[in-house]
Design an enzyme around this catalytic site. Sequence first.
Site, PDB file in Angstrom:
ATOM      1  N   ILE A   1       0.742  -1.156   0.187  1.00 42.33           N
ATOM      2  CA  ILE A   1      -0.029   0.005  -0.043  1.00 42.33           C
ATOM      3  C   ILE A   1       0.886   1.133  -0.015  1.00 42.33           C
ATOM      4  CG2 ILE A   1      -2.014   1.442   1.181  1.00 42.33           C
ATOM      5  CD1 ILE A   1      -2.613  -1.423   2.433  1.00 42.33           C
TER       6      ILE A   1
ATOM      7  N   GLU B   1       4.459  -4.959  10.312  1.00 39.60           N
ATOM      8  CA  GLU B   1       4.379  -6.536   9.976  1.00 39.60           C
ATOM      9  C   GLU B   1       2.910  -6.803   9.780  1.00 39.60           C
ATOM     10  OE1 GLU B   1       6.702  -8.638   9.364  1.00 39.60           O
ATOM     11  OE2 GLU B   1       8.388  -7.588   9.748  1.00 39.60           O
TER      12      GLU B   1
ATOM     13  N   THR C   1      -6.270  -0.738  10.312  1.00 37.67           N
ATOM     14  CA  THR C   1      -6.916  -2.034   9.548  1.00 37.67           C
ATOM     15  C   THR C   1      -8.065  -2.252  10.318  1.00 37.67           C
ATOM     16  OG1 THR C   1      -6.943  -4.456   9.330  1.00 37.67           O
ATOM     17  CG2 THR C   1      -5.938  -3.752  11.317  1.00 37.67           C
ATOM     18  N   ASP C   2      -9.289  -2.846   9.522  1.00 36.53           N
ATOM     19  CA  ASP C   2     -10.539  -3.233  10.040  1.00 36.53           C
ATOM     20  C   ASP C   2     -10.449  -4.307  11.048  1.00 36.53           C
ATOM     21  OD1 ASP C   2     -10.069  -5.019   8.153  1.00 36.53           O
ATOM     22  OD2 ASP C   2     -11.994  -4.918   7.127  1.00 36.53           O
ATOM     23  N   GLU C   3      -9.235  -5.217  10.897  1.00 43.82           N
ATOM     24  CA  GLU C   3      -9.265  -6.274  12.114  1.00 43.82           C
ATOM     25  C   GLU C   3      -9.117  -5.908  13.287  1.00 43.82           C
ATOM     26  OE1 GLU C   3      -6.492  -9.302  10.745  1.00 43.82           O
ATOM     27  OE2 GLU C   3      -6.837  -8.920   8.564  1.00 43.82           O
TER      28      GLU C   3
ATOM     29  N   TYR D   1      -1.438 -10.190  15.089  1.00 45.78           N
ATOM     30  CA  TYR D   1      -1.467  -8.980  14.112  1.00 45.78           C
ATOM     31  C   TYR D   1      -2.329  -8.017  14.413  1.00 45.78           C
ATOM     32  CZ  TYR D   1      -2.458  -6.027  10.052  1.00 45.78           C
ATOM     33  OH  TYR D   1      -2.833  -5.040   9.261  1.00 45.78           O
TER      34      TYR D   1
ATOM     35  N   LYS E   1      -1.994  -3.965  16.076  1.00 47.14           N
ATOM     36  CA  LYS E   1      -2.577  -2.848  15.093  1.00 47.14           C
ATOM     37  C   LYS E   1      -3.364  -2.293  16.271  1.00 47.14           C
ATOM     38  CE  LYS E   1      -1.801  -1.552  11.556  1.00 47.14           C
ATOM     39  NZ  LYS E   1      -0.958  -0.625  11.230  1.00 47.14           N
TER      40      LYS E   1
ATOM     41  N   LYS F   1      -0.150 -13.178   0.407  1.00 48.56           N
ATOM     42  CA  LYS F   1      -1.534 -12.790   0.706  1.00 48.56           C
ATOM     43  C   LYS F   1      -2.376 -13.520  -0.267  1.00 48.56           C
ATOM     44  CE  LYS F   1       0.280  -9.795   3.757  1.00 48.56           C
ATOM     45  NZ  LYS F   1       0.359  -8.531   3.678  1.00 48.56           N
ATOM     46  N   LEU F   2      -3.647 -13.597   0.020  1.00 45.51           N
ATOM     47  CA  LEU F   2      -4.448 -14.451  -0.658  1.00 45.51           C
ATOM     48  C   LEU F   2      -4.320 -14.412  -2.287  1.00 45.51           C
ATOM     49  CD1 LEU F   2      -6.867 -16.652  -0.783  1.00 45.51           C
ATOM     50  CD2 LEU F   2      -8.321 -14.890  -0.829  1.00 45.51           C
TER      51      LEU F   2
ATOM     52  N   GLY G   1      -7.797 -19.234  14.616  1.00 50.62           N
ATOM     53  CA  GLY G   1      -8.501 -18.124  15.358  1.00 50.62           C
ATOM     54  C   GLY G   1      -9.093 -17.369  14.144  1.00 50.62           C
TER      55      GLY G   1
HETATM   56  P1  NAD Z   1       3.351  -4.684   3.493  1.00 49.41           P
HETATM   57  O1  NAD Z   1       3.799  -5.770   4.414  1.00 49.41           O
HETATM   58  O2  NAD Z   1       3.362  -4.882   2.007  1.00 49.41           O
HETATM   59  O3  NAD Z   1       4.403  -3.340   3.746  1.00 49.41           O
HETATM   60  C1  NAD Z   1       5.127  -3.269   4.834  1.00 49.41           C
HETATM   61  C2  NAD Z   1       6.272  -2.182   4.671  1.00 49.41           C
HETATM   62  O4  NAD Z   1       6.835  -1.715   6.000  1.00 49.41           O
HETATM   63  C3  NAD Z   1       7.432  -2.784   4.126  1.00 49.41           C
HETATM   64  O5  NAD Z   1       7.892  -2.125   2.767  1.00 49.41           O
HETATM   65  C4  NAD Z   1       8.393  -3.275   5.230  1.00 49.41           C
HETATM   66  O6  NAD Z   1       9.849  -3.192   4.482  1.00 49.41           O
HETATM   67  C5  NAD Z   1       8.181  -1.897   6.093  1.00 49.41           C
HETATM   68  N1  NAD Z   1       8.502  -2.440   7.318  1.00 49.41           N
HETATM   69  C6  NAD Z   1       8.302  -3.305   8.030  1.00 49.41           C
HETATM   70  N2  NAD Z   1       8.892  -3.051   9.290  1.00 49.41           N
HETATM   71  C7  NAD Z   1       9.530  -1.942   9.289  1.00 49.41           C
HETATM   72  C8  NAD Z   1      10.345  -1.248  10.317  1.00 49.41           C
HETATM   73  N3  NAD Z   1      10.718  -1.945  11.592  1.00 49.41           N
HETATM   74  N4  NAD Z   1      10.894   0.082  10.039  1.00 49.41           N
HETATM   75  C9  NAD Z   1      10.393   0.464   8.748  1.00 49.41           C
HETATM   76  N5  NAD Z   1       9.961  -0.254   7.760  1.00 49.41           N
HETATM   77  C10 NAD Z   1       9.401  -1.482   8.106  1.00 49.41           C
HETATM   78  O7  NAD Z   1       2.166  -4.091   4.013  1.00 49.41           O
HETATM   79  P2  NAD Z   1       0.916  -3.398   3.729  1.00 49.41           P
HETATM   80  O8  NAD Z   1      -0.081  -4.516   3.043  1.00 49.41           O
HETATM   81  O9  NAD Z   1       1.256  -2.457   2.397  1.00 49.41           O
HETATM   82  O10 NAD Z   1       0.103  -2.724   4.709  1.00 49.41           O
HETATM   83  C11 NAD Z   1       0.630  -1.270   4.847  1.00 49.41           C
HETATM   84  C12 NAD Z   1      -0.089  -0.852   5.919  1.00 49.41           C
HETATM   85  O11 NAD Z   1      -1.656  -0.879   5.829  1.00 49.41           O
HETATM   86  C13 NAD Z   1       0.064  -1.745   7.548  1.00 49.41           C
HETATM   87  O12 NAD Z   1       0.175  -0.789   8.674  1.00 49.41           O
HETATM   88  C14 NAD Z   1      -1.283  -2.594   7.451  1.00 49.41           C
HETATM   89  O13 NAD Z   1      -1.564  -2.840   8.828  1.00 49.41           O
HETATM   90  C15 NAD Z   1      -2.088  -1.691   6.859  1.00 49.41           C
HETATM   91  N6  NAD Z   1      -3.253  -2.385   6.263  1.00 49.41           N
HETATM   92  C16 NAD Z   1      -3.219  -3.148   5.298  1.00 49.41           C
HETATM   93  C17 NAD Z   1      -4.293  -3.798   4.770  1.00 49.41           C
HETATM   94  C18 NAD Z   1      -4.057  -4.807   3.469  1.00 49.41           C
HETATM   95  O14 NAD Z   1      -4.975  -5.339   2.858  1.00 49.41           O
HETATM   96  N7  NAD Z   1      -2.746  -5.051   2.983  1.00 49.41           N
HETATM   97  C19 NAD Z   1      -5.476  -3.302   5.007  1.00 49.41           C
HETATM   98  C20 NAD Z   1      -5.818  -2.613   5.986  1.00 49.41           C
HETATM   99  C21 NAD Z   1      -4.499  -1.767   6.554  1.00 49.41           C
HETATM  100  O1  TDX Z   2      -3.368 -18.998   0.995  1.00 44.79           O
HETATM  101  C1  TDX Z   2      -4.521 -18.402   1.474  1.00 44.79           C
HETATM  102  N1  TDX Z   2      -5.689 -19.117   1.404  1.00 44.79           N
HETATM  103  C2  TDX Z   2      -6.645 -18.767   2.202  1.00 44.79           C
HETATM  104  O2  TDX Z   2      -7.813 -19.300   2.068  1.00 44.79           O
HETATM  105  C3  TDX Z   2      -4.260 -17.166   2.104  1.00 44.79           C
HETATM  106  C4  TDX Z   2      -2.814 -16.634   1.977  1.00 44.79           C
HETATM  107  C5  TDX Z   2      -5.266 -16.477   2.748  1.00 44.79           C
HETATM  108  N2  TDX Z   2      -6.566 -17.371   2.917  1.00 44.79           N
HETATM  109  C6  TDX Z   2      -7.836 -16.658   3.370  1.00 44.79           C
HETATM  110  C7  TDX Z   2      -7.443 -16.227   4.895  1.00 44.79           C
HETATM  111  C8  TDX Z   2      -8.406 -14.918   4.646  1.00 44.79           C
HETATM  112  O3  TDX Z   2      -9.718 -15.307   5.090  1.00 44.79           O
HETATM  113  O4  TDX Z   2      -8.074 -15.707   2.602  1.00 44.79           O
HETATM  114  C9  TDX Z   2      -8.543 -14.504   3.365  1.00 44.79           C
HETATM  115  C10 TDX Z   2      -7.392 -13.407   2.938  1.00 44.79           C
HETATM  116  O5  TDX Z   2      -6.161 -13.617   3.549  1.00 44.79           O
HETATM  117  P1  TDX Z   2      -4.853 -12.798   3.310  1.00 44.79           P
HETATM  118  O6  TDX Z   2      -4.766 -12.235   2.104  1.00 44.79           O
HETATM  119  O7  TDX Z   2      -3.819 -13.221   4.377  1.00 44.79           O
HETATM  120  O8  TDX Z   2      -5.563 -11.484   4.281  1.00 44.79           O
HETATM  121  P2  TDX Z   2      -6.276 -11.146   5.863  1.00 44.79           P
HETATM  122  O9  TDX Z   2      -5.891 -12.146   6.802  1.00 44.79           O
HETATM  123  O10 TDX Z   2      -7.690 -10.909   5.519  1.00 44.79           O
HETATM  124  O11 TDX Z   2      -5.556  -9.621   6.206  1.00 44.79           O
HETATM  125  C11 TDX Z   2      -5.259  -8.535   5.176  1.00 44.79           C
HETATM  126  O12 TDX Z   2      -6.532  -7.589   5.198  1.00 44.79           O
HETATM  127  C12 TDX Z   2      -6.120  -6.793   6.368  1.00 44.79           C
HETATM  128  C13 TDX Z   2      -4.168  -8.022   5.238  1.00 44.79           C
HETATM  129  O13 TDX Z   2      -3.116  -9.004   5.198  1.00 44.79           O
HETATM  130  C14 TDX Z   2      -3.838  -7.047   6.541  1.00 44.79           C
HETATM  131  O14 TDX Z   2      -2.637  -6.611   6.862  1.00 44.79           O
HETATM  132  C15 TDX Z   2      -4.920  -5.970   6.546  1.00 44.79           C
HETATM  133  O15 TDX Z   2      -5.081  -5.444   7.861  1.00 44.79           O
END
Ligand code: NAD
Ligand code: TDX
Length: 352
Positions: A15, A87, A132-134, A157, A161, A196-197, A290
């Site tokens: 993101i 993370e 996050t919504d989690e 996680y 958050k 991720k999925l 969980g």
């Molecule tokens: P990501 O794992 O793709 O990226 C995380 C980034 O943070 C990486 O570039 C990593 O190098 C950096 N990072 C990790 N530890 C660090 C540290 N100690 N110091 C500096 N940099 C560090 O994550 P993402 O999916 O892009 O998520 C970004 C943010 O959005 C997170 O805070 C996550 O909780 C939130 N978020 C993600 C989702 C989603 O669907 N992916 C949804 C809602 C909220």
């Molecule tokens: O291989 C898989 N098979 C599967 O069934 C993986 C990786 C996931 N899943 C399921 C678990 C979840 O129900 O799919 C759904 C989505 O999983 P993830 O992509 O791991 O996302 P989720 O756990 O929902 O969390 C994501 O959305 C909220 C992000 O990773 C978080 O950073 C964010 O906060």
Amino acid sequence: MFDKNILITGGAGFIGSHVVRLMVNQYPHYRMINFDALTYAGNLISLQDLESKDNYVFVKGDITSEQDVRQVFQQFHITHVIHLAAESHVDRSILDPMAFIKTNVLGTAQLLNAAQKHWQDDKAHLFYHVSTDEVFGALGAEGKFNEQTPYDPHSPYSASKASSDHLVRAYADTYQLPVVISNCSNNYGSHQFPEKLIPVIIQNIVDQKPLPVYGKGENVRDWLWVEDHARAIDCIFHNGQLGQTYCIGGNNEWKNIDLVHQLCKITDRLLGRAEGNAASRIQFVTDRKGHDFRYAIDASKLENQLNWHPTQDFEQALTQTVKWYLDNQEWLSSVKSGDYLRYYEANYQDRI
Ligand code: NAD
Ligand code: TDX
């Protein structure tokens, strides 16, 4: 001289890279300082197109290091923070919770402390925490999360958050730090790390591997196009009210198994394979511990007060996403060359 010096943490992640690109291109009068430790999830290849821009700087640094954080605040006279570094993968948090507590809780505290210390003048400042919504826990079949939903996190996680959200509010209440928080649903799009999925399923289809679906695939997620999330962050950064929380979502709920079938259909078509080819490799594997049943967001506060709306048609954006991964196999192999494979081989034999 720039109007604002904005520290974007985690800008090399999924993101973060979209937020950095949007802000650098849209606001030449702001300087964007991308501060990232480049963990397994961070990758500068995602931002090569910005390297020559005058208003973009990359600084390798760790949010948990007091020295790294102090240095970047001092060197760049940081006026605003958009904090995304974390993370972020639930499965990893189940295997190694301490890494999540360190980065997400202590790292956020380190940033808050630095902001509070450095922002003792009467200039405009903002600490924006991307969450996050989690943190709200899990829904049953009905209802949606909104800004009033009580916190009820379940995974290490989401608990980390939730803790960081609480710390952000504590700094606002105690030290009058100007803050805003957003809680977003699941994002999809280009440059997402293939753990991720959606990217896991696309890549396993390409490689003709089994497609791991946890449990019975009945869990529901509310999917938002990552560029719509970046636009929401831009909108809240500029127009959000200090001290407020905004929920962001796509109003786009999918059962995992239905989404996986959709990905199979699109990817088979784009690869010129027979329909049903990919779906025949769907495998129901051990459920996540969980595993939250359902997430869904009511984003009406953001829509009504700040006039943000998701723009993308899901089928079109998902097709565009699949195309991006098919066209960027080099990006995938480069980001996967690190500890990703070792981690999966050690922990998830049934998924590779
Ligand atoms: P990501 O794992 O793709 O990226 C995380 C980034 O943070 C990486 O570039 C990593 O190098 C950096 N990072 C990790 N530890 C660090 C540290 N100690 N110091 C500096 N940099 C560090 O994550 P993402 O999916 O892009 O998520 C970004 C943010 O959005 C997170 O805070 C996550 O909780 C939130 N978020 C993600 C989702 C989603 O669907 N992916 C949804 C809602 C909220
Ligand atoms: O291989 C898989 N098979 C599967 O069934 C993986 C990786 C996931 N899943 C399921 C678990 C979840 O129900 O799919 C759904 C989505 O999983 P993830 O992509 O791991 O996302 P989720 O756990 O929902 O969390 C994501 O959305 C909220 C992000 O990773 C978080 O950073 C964010 O906060």
